[in-house]
Design an enzyme around this catalytic site. Structure first.
Site, short mmCIF file in Angstrom:
data_model
loop_
_atom_site.label_atom_id
_atom_site.label_comp_id
_atom_site.label_asym_id
_atom_site.label_seq_id
_atom_site.Cartn_x
_atom_site.Cartn_y
_atom_site.Cartn_z
N TYR A 16 0.34 -1.17 -0.43
CA TYR A 16 0.12 0.06 -0.39
C TYR A 16 0.97 1.53 -0.20
O TYR A 16 1.32 1.42 0.69
CB TYR A 16 -1.00 -0.28 1.31
N GLU A 67 -3.11 7.78 -4.50
CA GLU A 67 -3.11 6.50 -2.96
C GLU A 67 -3.41 5.66 -4.61
O GLU A 67 -4.05 4.92 -5.18
CB GLU A 67 -4.48 6.51 -2.67
#
Length: 396
Positions: A122, A207
């Site tokens: 992530y 993101e």
């Protein structure tokens, strides 16, 4: 301004970022054509069908499916296109109405040929307003359940303004992700490219979840969520053209066309104010009076009859609104001008079935109050903020 996954990936690719390749489809026929072309270009024999909406968590709502053959691709595309997709990030969450899917991304299976050798991470880049610095947030535990990852498994790297990201920081990030050899170098390069893209496109958020390492130790953007600072869109006409108004609240879109700053909320008192600070104070006073703000609406410093009328029409579209509080400070704009605008807007709209409280303070406030009081309309005037708050409490 939010971008779709396929749009974000296209922009990131232009900055040298390696992405999971794909093509957009609006119906099953286009999905089949996209899959066939993708197979010719990449050699992929399986495809991922991904709903394109402005919300994360699509996999949890059934908006991301792996197709192992053409029949499955047709089935998944047919089921996803047109569905009301509910995710933890759509309005109301998994129990809400969801968002309609108008298109899908047909993407290559980036995990082939060795799924078990792949690893998901992530990564996000955004502004940390508490420090005034950009921050890179990252974790070796990427994937659909990132929200439940333990705090100690999430790392942060702050970037000094004016200096930029340094080589030692790139190495630190790759090290904390547990990488070595080729993957270590590839991750360092990927982070540098992502941060460069973040700056150059005036993003407020990038993101990547997941950011994937494949069997060949290549680092690939498999999914991406990008938001652009709307105040900087004048520098990016190409990105501004990517705006998908169907993904935005219709009232917010309409407000933008009239130059109004509008955000819909869940309360019962509509508010129309000039100035963001005064708008927030007005929402506070509504809460203290026992109500709940139904919106944030800043008409700016050039309020006139047209903008006031547009503001009323937008607020009145919300069936939850039980009263409207107009709170204007007459600095740049005179209060009597706003008062005349309120009266004219009221007459143009016709019968309004909710009480309107108008609090005007500043230049010509006394004249404005007289205009409101003598208008013969169901409009309640006030001078003091407390007086306006008391009227709100009384009327709701």
């Amino acid at each position: 301004m939010n971008l779709h996954e396929y749009q974000a990936k296209g922009i990131l690719e232009s900055y040298g970022v390696k992405i999971q390749r794909g093509k957009v489809a609006h119906n099953v026929e286009e999905a089949v054509e996209a899959a066939e072309k993708l197979s010719e270009e990449t050699g992929t024999k399986m495809w991922v069908v991904k709903a394109q909406i402005h919300a994360g968590g699509r996999g949890k709502g059934g908006g991301v499916k792996l197709a192992k053959n053409m029949d499955e691709l047709k089935e998944h595309a047919g089921n996803i296109i047109g569905m009301m997709l509910k995710t933890p990030q759509t309005p109301g969450g998994m129990e809400g109405a969801g968002k309609k899917v108008n298109k899908v991304l047909i993407a290559e299976d980036a995990y082939a040929p060795d799924f078990d050798a792949c690893k998901e991470y992530y990564m996000s880049i955004l502004m940390d307003r508490s420090t005034g610095k950009n921050v890179i947030v990252y974790s070796a535990e990427g994937g659909m359940d990132i929200e439940s990852v333990a705090h100690e498994l999430i790392h942060k790297e702050w970037i000094e303004p004016g200096i930029g990201i340094q080589p030692f920081q790139l190495r630190k990030i790759a090290f904390n992700l547990g990488l070595s050899g080729k993957a270590f170098k590839e991750m360092s390069k990927m982070v540098a490219k992502l941060y460069n893209a973040y700056l150059k496109m005036d993003a407020s958020l990038i993101e990547i979840n997941p950011l994937m390492k494949n069997a060949d130790d290549e680092i690939i953007v498999v999914d991406s969520k990008v938001s652009i600072d709307e105040s900087a869109l004048f520098r990016h006409a190409d990105i501004a053209e990517m705006r998908d108004e169907s993904e935005e609240d219709p009232t917010e879109v309409e407000a933008g066309k009239h130059g109004l700053n509008f955000i819909k909320l869940d309360g019962n008192v509509g508010c129309m104010v000039n100035g963001a600070g005064l708008a927030m104070a007005t929402m506070d006073i509504i809460k203290l009076a026992g109500g709940s703000p139904a919106n944030f609406l800043d008409v700016g410093g050039k309020a006139n009859a047209e903008t006031v009328e547009a503001g009323f029409r937008i607020i009145l579209q919300d069936p939850n609104v039980k009263a409207i509080l107009v709170n204007i400070f007459g600095g740049i704009v005179r209060c009597d001008r706003v008062a005349n605008g309120v009266v004219q807007a009221y007459k143009n709209i016709g019968e309004i079935h909710v009480p309107i409280i108008v609090r005007l303070q500043g230049t010509n406030a006394d004249v404005a109050k007289k205009i409101i009081d003598e208008s013969g309309l169901e409009v309640h005037s006030a001078i003091l903020l407390k007086e306006a708050a008391d009227k709100v409490k009384e009327l709701i």
